[in-house]
Design a protein around this motif. Structure first.
Motif, mmCIF file in Angstrom:
data_model
loop_
_atom_site.group_PDB
_atom_site.id
_atom_site.type_symbol
_atom_site.label_atom_id
_atom_site.label_comp_id
_atom_site.label_asym_id
_atom_site.label_seq_id
_atom_site.Cartn_x
_atom_site.Cartn_y
_atom_site.Cartn_z
ATOM 1 N N THR A 1 -0.754 -0.637 -9.050
ATOM 2 C CA THR A 1 0.016 -1.507 -8.136
ATOM 3 C C THR A 1 -0.825 -2.334 -7.187
ATOM 4 O O THR A 1 -0.266 -3.181 -6.475
ATOM 5 N N LEU A 2 -2.147 -2.122 -7.113
ATOM 6 C CA LEU A 2 -2.935 -2.803 -6.097
ATOM 7 C C LEU A 2 -2.929 -4.316 -6.260
ATOM 8 O O LEU A 2 -2.971 -5.063 -5.274
ATOM 9 N N GLY A 3 -2.891 -4.788 -7.498
ATOM 10 C CA GLY A 3 -2.895 -6.232 -7.709
ATOM 11 C C GLY A 3 -1.520 -6.850 -7.702
ATOM 12 O O GLY A 3 -1.379 -8.061 -7.956
ATOM 13 N N TRP A 4 -0.470 -6.068 -7.405
ATOM 14 C CA TRP A 4 0.896 -6.581 -7.456
ATOM 15 C C TRP A 4 1.170 -7.505 -6.266
ATOM 16 O O TRP A 4 0.872 -7.189 -5.129
ATOM 17 N N GLY A 5 1.714 -8.676 -6.567
ATOM 18 C CA GLY A 5 2.112 -9.603 -5.510
ATOM 19 C C GLY A 5 1.023 -10.526 -5.026
ATOM 20 O O GLY A 5 1.268 -11.311 -4.102
ATOM 21 N N LEU A 6 -0.176 -10.483 -5.603
ATOM 22 C CA LEU A 6 -1.262 -11.371 -5.171
ATOM 23 C C LEU A 6 -1.325 -12.584 -6.080
ATOM 24 O O LEU A 6 -1.299 -12.453 -7.312
ATOM 25 N N ASP A 7 -1.384 -13.763 -5.483
ATOM 26 C CA ASP A 7 -1.505 -14.996 -6.259
ATOM 27 C C ASP A 7 -2.963 -15.244 -6.629
ATOM 28 O O ASP A 7 -3.885 -14.623 -6.105
ATOM 29 N N GLU A 8 -3.134 -16.198 -7.525
ATOM 30 C CA GLU A 8 -4.495 -16.525 -7.955
ATOM 31 C C GLU A 8 -5.300 -17.148 -6.821
ATOM 32 O O GLU A 8 -6.519 -17.041 -6.781
ATOM 33 N N ASP A 9 -4.591 -17.830 -5.906
ATOM 34 C CA ASP A 9 -5.299 -18.503 -4.812
ATOM 35 C C ASP A 9 -5.719 -17.544 -3.704
ATOM 36 O O ASP A 9 -6.508 -17.907 -2.841
ATOM 37 N N ASP A 10 -5.149 -16.346 -3.695
ATOM 38 C CA ASP A 10 -5.495 -15.390 -2.638
ATOM 39 C C ASP A 10 -6.914 -14.850 -2.828
ATOM 40 O O ASP A 10 -7.398 -14.726 -3.948
ATOM 41 N N ASP A 11 -7.539 -14.555 -1.697
ATOM 42 C CA ASP A 11 -8.866 -13.940 -1.731
ATOM 43 C C ASP A 11 -8.685 -12.441 -1.946
ATOM 44 O O ASP A 11 -8.663 -11.643 -1.009
ATOM 45 N N SER A 12 -8.526 -12.070 -3.219
ATOM 46 C CA SER A 12 -8.194 -10.678 -3.533
ATOM 47 C C SER A 12 -9.282 -9.728 -3.059
ATOM 48 O O SER A 12 -8.983 -8.636 -2.555
ATOM 49 N N LYS A 13 -10.527 -10.118 -3.196
ATOM 50 C CA LYS A 13 -11.616 -9.214 -2.826
ATOM 51 C C LYS A 13 -11.553 -8.853 -1.345
ATOM 52 O O LYS A 13 -11.612 -7.679 -0.982
ATOM 53 N N GLN A 14 -11.382 -9.847 -0.503
ATOM 54 C CA GLN A 14 -11.333 -9.572 0.927
ATOM 55 C C GLN A 14 -10.080 -8.790 1.298
ATOM 56 O O GLN A 14 -10.115 -7.899 2.165
ATOM 57 N N ILE A 15 -8.968 -9.082 0.638
ATOM 58 C CA ILE A 15 -7.730 -8.354 0.923
ATOM 59 C C ILE A 15 -7.900 -6.883 0.582
ATOM 60 O O ILE A 15 -7.502 -5.987 1.340
ATOM 61 N N TRP A 16 -8.496 -6.600 -0.568
ATOM 62 C CA TRP A 16 -8.674 -5.205 -0.971
ATOM 63 C C TRP A 16 -9.686 -4.488 -0.074
ATOM 64 O O TRP A 16 -9.506 -3.303 0.229
ATOM 65 N N LEU A 17 -10.734 -5.193 0.325
ATOM 66 C CA LEU A 17 -11.688 -4.575 1.244
ATOM 67 C C LEU A 17 -11.016 -4.235 2.581
ATOM 68 O O LEU A 17 -11.280 -3.175 3.169
ATOM 69 N N ASP A 18 -10.132 -5.126 3.053
ATOM 70 C CA ASP A 18 -9.408 -4.839 4.294
ATOM 71 C C ASP A 18 -8.454 -3.659 4.108
ATOM 72 O O ASP A 18 -8.302 -2.824 5.024
ATOM 73 N N ASP A 19 -7.799 -3.592 2.945
ATOM 74 C CA ASP A 19 -6.911 -2.448 2.687
ATOM 75 C C ASP A 19 -7.691 -1.132 2.698
ATOM 76 O O ASP A 19 -7.234 -0.123 3.264
ATOM 77 N N ALA A 20 -8.850 -1.142 2.054
ATOM 78 C CA ALA A 20 -9.661 0.082 2.016
ATOM 79 C C ALA A 20 -10.140 0.462 3.415
ATOM 80 O O ALA A 20 -10.154 1.656 3.780
ATOM 81 N N LYS A 21 -10.502 -0.523 4.212
ATOM 82 C CA LYS A 21 -10.936 -0.228 5.579
ATOM 83 C C LYS A 21 -9.799 0.357 6.401
ATOM 84 O O LYS A 21 -10.001 1.305 7.174
ATOM 85 N N ALA A 22 -8.582 -0.198 6.220
ATOM 86 C CA ALA A 22 -7.430 0.322 6.956
ATOM 87 C C ALA A 22 -7.130 1.768 6.552
ATOM 88 O O ALA A 22 -6.841 2.618 7.403
ATOM 89 N N SER A 23 -7.189 2.060 5.259
ATOM 90 C CA SER A 23 -6.952 3.430 4.811
ATOM 91 C C SER A 23 -8.033 4.374 5.341
ATOM 92 O O SER A 23 -7.748 5.523 5.712
ATOM 93 N N THR A 24 -9.271 3.914 5.383
ATOM 94 C CA THR A 24 -10.355 4.734 5.933
ATOM 95 C C THR A 24 -10.122 5.038 7.400
ATOM 96 O O THR A 24 -10.326 6.168 7.856
ATOM 97 N N ASN A 25 -9.690 4.032 8.153
ATOM 98 C CA ASN A 25 -9.419 4.253 9.575
ATOM 99 C C ASN A 25 -8.281 5.253 9.784
ATOM 100 O O ASN A 25 -8.250 5.940 10.810
ATOM 101 N N ARG A 26 -7.356 5.318 8.849
ATOM 102 C CA ARG A 26 -6.263 6.286 8.949
ATOM 103 C C ARG A 26 -6.638 7.654 8.397
ATOM 104 O O ARG A 26 -5.808 8.573 8.385
ATOM 105 N N GLY A 27 -7.860 7.806 7.918
ATOM 106 C CA GLY A 27 -8.307 9.088 7.403
ATOM 107 C C GLY A 27 -7.881 9.364 5.977
ATOM 108 O O GLY A 27 -7.995 10.510 5.525
ATOM 109 N N ARG A 28 -7.462 8.377 5.235
ATOM 110 C CA ARG A 28 -7.030 8.534 3.841
ATOM 111 C C ARG A 28 -8.164 8.050 2.931
ATOM 112 O O ARG A 28 -8.157 6.928 2.429
#
Length: 941
Positions: free
Chosen positions: A529-556
């Motif tokens: 599901t990680l790639g669901w809803g992302l358009d081709e124009d979106d910066d997927s790499k930066q979005i995923w890196l931000d998601d991983a950072k947010a999960s890390t900050n929450r201890g997940r």
């Protein structure tokens, strides 16, 4: 003849011209050069026309004629004369030229009006201001008092009396309410006269009280009728209550005399139980609230929240019986209200009358047999499990579609088989309840649970919870390969049903699975599901890196690890993704996982020297020196001319005591990757090994022959001569270096300090002046100029230089800090630091100065917080950590000092005015960050 008027001796009428009726005309003479008789003035003509228009019932004429009428005589009415009914231009026609002339005149007047508009508006504004100044409004007269209200404390606000009716008679009554006097009847005065004493007697229902002679209350000969006063009070209260009831329709509280909007539903939450006892409550507030709530009930007796609020008010005031009576009336008026019955049950149960609560619950269910809430409350009133089950069975007979009642019934069952039977029946009756299906699956065996989940999936095809439960079932049974397949099938099914969640919601579900001990399901969710809803124009790499950072900050961490794994599959050759994943493993993973990740990273990005050096460093820090050498050997093969890898290999050998190997590697590096940095590291290595050796100077000279523009080589040459106390040669090296590298600020600083060391202040100033010309608006050079002057005790010149520096570098934190700490008085430092932070925002040097100011004022908590802010703002600035550590040595605890040292070691700062000099000194080579930190703390002033 005698009756004829003598008109010849009278003055001629206005506008009279002799012979005008016979065709004569006026004449002029040389004395007046004008008509024989002047005509009427313009004001007279306007006045006459206005009078004529008023007589005819028309609007007065203007400069553009008389306003046109709707009838056919509109044109003729424009040119009426006061003395001629036919009109001055009765025979003429109003043609196009006349209309054009009128429009031109009107345009001219409008233009002139616009030109005068500014002056006219200014004049009108001045008149308006003058009027307002002479006749101020009430709110303007009290504006200063309103501003002073902002300075009141909470205690002063609480002490302000409430506004009441203080006008006229009422104000006098309030002032004298403690001392009321009434007229005494004549009979009392007569009786007092007869008896020779003044007395009062109050009779009420056969009871009499006589005041003693000479008492204070009778000194003025008056009698107080307390019974009459009580009756009057009752009448006043009745009038106020009736007025409050009438005012409810308009939202006005006549009791207080102010507009009051009553939130009838809000009292449900605002009148909760309080810890105050009845004697501690504010009786005035309770009385006012009681009046308001009584008006609410009278206005709409079928409104349940009003009865609940009234009952809670009485409970709050400590009148439990009154509260129960109120809520009983509420149940009679609102028999269909669940909340009213619940409140009645709560009041009875909370005050020890459980039997009465059961009776109320029975009555409530009689009136509301479909109420799930009332059935559950009735169940909770029972003490025995059998009685609770009996109540719930009756509830299911009346409300078989209630999921809450089925859940309560299942929770009462001690035998899992009975619970399964109930859940099976519940899913038959309520097949769309996902919660019941999942509860039944949890009670079944794994094989039977899979059958239940398949049934649930067919009954509720749009439920993502069922697919997640199926994945977790596969993970629990050890069938790990099926977890990803089940999730893949689930995502396709949900997509067909248009029931897909958002990407952020799927991440939340994955984190929930990780928290509940299902890491494989968490990874499967992220994978599908990680790639669901992302358009081709979106910066997927930066979005995923931000998601991983947010999960890390929450201890997940498992979720973040799964996100990095997905991002690596998509961006396999992107160095930034590998570095972020390695950072996660370094902080929250195992060494082996980090080694495996970096091993895969160097395969995907073989030309990235950063990944190679990280892998070698991790091996080396773990004690695997041979493995680190092997990694660097592979890195040499992939990057043969990379200076970073050569220098990393040199550092590895030097730190392990292999001096000759390090020297050989440097020699080979100068041959194969002979950059200026390699020559600088070679000279620094030789100077660290042998401080008085000429090998370092020889390497510097050889490097300068190849790289004459290398500023660091010139600096090293001068410093080597300084270490040998060969100051003229050091001066020559610095001077030559400044000519070769005029943009190098450190070279200018070293040259100036050498001249100051040799006592030649004039030349030191000259060098700094030339440096400022070569590198304009540089804070370091200006700061050094100021320091040179006050080190020479020339404070006037120092202040002058500081003024010039503030003009050249107004946003430099270094310049501001120098001014605040050395040139400002102690009492002015705090004001200046505030101004500096506003102009030079986010500068760690200023934050350190602010912390030192608080330190000097003994405000230790503030000082510690400002040191922490500076360290967070720029963790690479080593002086911040040193000042913080020095502060904690005096005022901190051991645990706090160890924490700061640990953070500094992790950040590995490399910059700072004092830090850089101590760290790069040859005698400190090979020392760790903690040792450097303690040395810098001692070096600070």
């Amino acid at each position: 003849m005698s009756g004829r008027k003598d008109f010849l001796s009278q003055p001629a009428p206005e506008n009279y011209v002799a012979g005008l009726g016979r065709g004569a005309t006026g004449f002029t003479t040389r004395s007046d050069l004008g008509p024989a008789r002047e005509g009427p003035s313009e004001d007279q003509i306007k006045e006459a026309l206005a009078k004529r228009a008023a007589a005819l019932g028309n609007a007065p004429p203007t400069a553009y004629g008389v306003p046109k009428k709707k009838d056919d005589e509109a044109d003729d009415e424009q040119f009426r004369d006061a003395e001629n009914e036919e009109g001055l231009f009765a025979t003429g026609n109003y043609d196009r030229e006349d209309d054009e002339a009128d429009r031109i005149y009107q345009a001219v007047d409008e233009r002139m009006d616009r030109r005068r508009k500014v002056r006219r508006e200014a004049r009108e504004q001045a008149e308006r201001d003058d009027y307002e100044r002479n006749n101020p409004k009430i709110q303007q007269q009290f504006a200063d008092l309103k501003r002073e209200l902002g300075t009141l404390s909470d205690e002063q606000w609480a002490a302000i009396p409430e506004v009441g009716d203080l006008t006229g008679k009422n104000r006098r009554n309030k002032q004298n309410e403690r001392q009321r006097f009434y007229a005494v009847p004549d009979s009392v005065l007569a009786g007092a006269r007869d008896t020779g004493q003044l007395g009062t007697e109050i009779q009420d229902e056969g009871m009499a009280t006589e005041a003693p002679s000479g008492s204070a209350d009778q000194a003025d000969g008056t009698m107080t009728n307390f019974a009459g006063i009580g009756a009057a009070r009752n009448r006043v209260m009745q009038v106020r209550l009736d007025a409050a009831a009438q005012a409810q329709t308009s939202g006005t509280d006549s009791v207080a005399g102010t507009a009051t909007n009553i939130d009838q539903k809000g009292y449900l939450t605002s009148l909760d139980k309080s810890e105050l006892m009845a004697g501690e409550t504010n009786l005035g507030d309770v009385k006012r609230a009681r009046v308001l709530l009584e008006s609410v009930i009278k206005r709409n007796p079928r409104h349940g929240p009003g009865w609940i609020a009234a009952a809670r008010l009485e409970e709050f005031a400590g009148k439990i019986q009154a509260a129960q009576n109120v809520i009983r009336r509420g149940t009679e008026m609102c028999p269909k209200s669940e909340d009213v019955w619940s409140e009645a049950i709560r009041l009875s149960q909370s005050h020890g009358n459980n039997h009465n609560a059961k009776i109320l619950a029975a009555k409530a269910i009689e009136s509301n047999n479909k109420s799930v809430k009332l059935w559950i409350e009735a169940m909770h009133l029972e003490q025995l499990p059998a009685a609770k089950k009996r109540v719930l069975r009756k509830a299911l007979d009346h409300v078989p579609q209630s999921v809450a009642i089925w859940k309560e019934a299942v929770n009462l069952e001690d035998d899992p088989s009975d619970a399964k039977l109930l859940l099976a029946k519940a899913t038959e009756i309520i097949p769309l309840s996902v919660e019941l299906w999942l509860a039944l699956a949890r009670l079944e065996t794994p094989e039977q649970a899979q059958i239940v989940l398949n049934k649930a999936r067919k009954a509720v095809p749009a439920s993502y919870e069922i697919w997640i439960a199926a994945c977790r079932l596969q993970e629990q049974t050890g069938n790990t390969q099926m977890v990803s397949r089940v999730m893949e099938r689930g995502i396709k099914a949900l997509a067909r049903e248009s029931a897909m969640l958002k990407r952020e919601e799927w991440i939340t579900q994955a984190e929930t699975c990780e928290e509940e001990g299902a890491p494989l399901t968490c990874q499967a969710i992220i994978k599908e599901t990680l790639g669901w809803g992302l358009d081709e124009d979106d910066d997927s790499k930066q979005i995923w890196l931000d998601d991983a950072k947010a999960s890390t900050n929450r201890g997940r961490y498992e979720t973040a690890r799964a996100i990095f794994a997905y991002a690596i599959r998509v961006f396999y050759n992107r160095k930034s993704v590998w570095l972020a994943a390695a950072d996660l493993e370094r902080q929250h993973g195992s060494k082996q996982a980090l080694w495996d990740l970096l091993g895969e990273a160097v395969k995907s990005c073989p030309t990235s020297e950063v990944l190679w050096m990280q892998l070698a460093r991790e091996k080396w820090q773990a004690g695997e020196v041979d493995e680190a050498r092997r990694v660097l050997g592979l890195a040499f093969q992939q990057n043969p001319g990379n200076e970073d890898i050569w220098l990393a290999a040199v550092k590895l050998e030097a730190d392990n005591g292999e001096t000759e190997k390090a020297r050989e590697l440097l020699s080979a590096a100068r041959s194969e990757a002979g950059t200026d940095r390699v020559w600088i590291k070679s000279a620094a290595f030789e100077s660290q090994i042998k401080k008085d050796s000429d090998d370092a100077l020889s390497l510097v000279n050889d490097g300068l022959n190849i790289y004459p523009k290398a500023a660091k080589l010139w600096m090293m040459k001068g410093q080597i001569y300084e270490a040998k106390n060969m100051l003229p040669q050091a001066r020559e090296a610095y001077n030559t270096g400044t000519r070769a590298c005029p943009r190098s600020v450190p070279l200018w600083l070293l040259a100036s300090r050498l001249e100051e060391k040799m006592g030649v202040l004039v030349k030191a100033r000259s060098i700094l002046d030339r440096g400022r010309l070569a590198v304009p608006k540089n804070p370091e050079l200006w700061t050094e100029s100021v320091r040179l002057e006050y080190r020479a005790k020339n404070m006037a010149a120092a202040n002058q230089k500081m003024a010039q520096a503030m003009q050249e570098c107004p946003t430099s934190g270094l310049v501001w800090s120098e001014r605040i700490w050395h040139l400002e008085a102690r009492t002015q430092r705090k004001a200046r630091i505030l101004e500096a932070i506003q102009k030079a925002d986010n500068d760690p040097v200023l934050f350190v100065i602010a912390a030192r100011i608080f330190w000097g004022e003994r405000k230790l908590d503030k000082a510690d917080s400002w040191f922490a802010k500076a360290a967070v703002l720029d963790p690479d600035y080593g002086d911040t950590w040193a000042w913080w550590y020095k502060f904690l040595l005096q005022h901190g605890e051991q645990a706090k000092r160890e924490e700061v040292v640990g953070k500094c070691v992790v950040c590995e700062p490399k910059h700072g005015e004092v830090w850089a000099g101590v760290r790069k000194a040859p005698e400190n080579a090979g020392k760790g960050v903690e040792e450097i930190l303690k040395m810098v703390a001692k070096e600070l002033e």
